[in-house]
Design a protein around this motif. Sequence first.
Motif, short mmCIF file in Angstrom:
data_model
loop_
_atom_site.label_atom_id
_atom_site.label_comp_id
_atom_site.label_asym_id
_atom_site.label_seq_id
_atom_site.Cartn_x
_atom_site.Cartn_y
_atom_site.Cartn_z
N ILE A 133 0.86 -1.18 0.00
CA ILE A 133 0.00 0.00 0.00
C ILE A 133 0.90 1.23 0.00
N THR A 134 0.84 2.01 -1.08
CA THR A 134 1.68 3.19 -1.21
C THR A 134 0.79 4.44 -1.09
N THR A 135 1.01 5.44 -1.89
CA THR A 135 0.18 6.65 -1.87
C THR A 135 0.19 7.29 -3.26
N SER A 136 -0.91 7.90 -3.61
CA SER A 136 -0.99 8.58 -4.91
C SER A 136 -0.03 9.76 -4.99
N LEU A 137 0.45 10.23 -3.83
CA LEU A 137 1.39 11.36 -3.83
C LEU A 137 2.72 10.99 -4.47
N VAL A 138 3.03 9.70 -4.55
CA VAL A 138 4.28 9.27 -5.19
C VAL A 138 4.31 9.74 -6.64
N ASP A 139 3.19 9.62 -7.34
CA ASP A 139 3.11 10.00 -8.75
C ASP A 139 2.55 11.39 -8.97
#
Length: 215
Positions: A133-139
């Motif tokens: 589970i990551t975050t949309s803020l990465v992209d």
Amino acid sequence: MTSPPEPRKVAIVTGASQGIGAGIARGFRGLGYLVVAASLWIRPSDAADVHTVQGDISQAETAQRIVEETLDRFGRIDTLINNAGIFIGKPFLDYTYDDFAAMTAVNLDGFFHLTQRVVRHMAEQGGGHVVNITTSLVDHARVASPSALASLTKGGLDAVTRSLATEFAARGVRVNAVAPGVVKTPMNAGADYEELATFVTGETLHIDGGQAAGH
């Protein structure tokens, strides 16, 4: 002569005491999985299909206990959901070393300790599935939400997802990532959810046997 029933699949979910992790654990139970729910603040469960493990995911000892207790209780590991994480959002120049140490400990050390142990078992077992589970803020960085350390740590999970997917494909272990945006959890209690569109939109999901991840 009837065949013996298939064993129930087993999922480990970290950060499972509240929010997304608790929802994921409920979802797996609804699908008939046996669930090992791990968290620093998890409470014991009396349910026969749930086993809880309390501990600091950043510590190798906790990861070892999660794996050992899962195998002792349920005998197998089919899915690992690396959901546990810390988010500290502030301007980059305001971060302290303590912020950095806390986020890397949970978001990266925790991932490494548990995933290495679980993937070793999955490869020997003949297959399994890891979801980070990551975050949309990465992209999609946002001026209104400065979050360099979240991008640094969760971005690392985004990158390692493709690396592990290619490394272990031949051994039956799939590795994927999910990057949520604003989700109605205690972490985002003040967000204005009414402004959000229907949640999955404008997205390309590659259903290609891992071709997009690399070779």
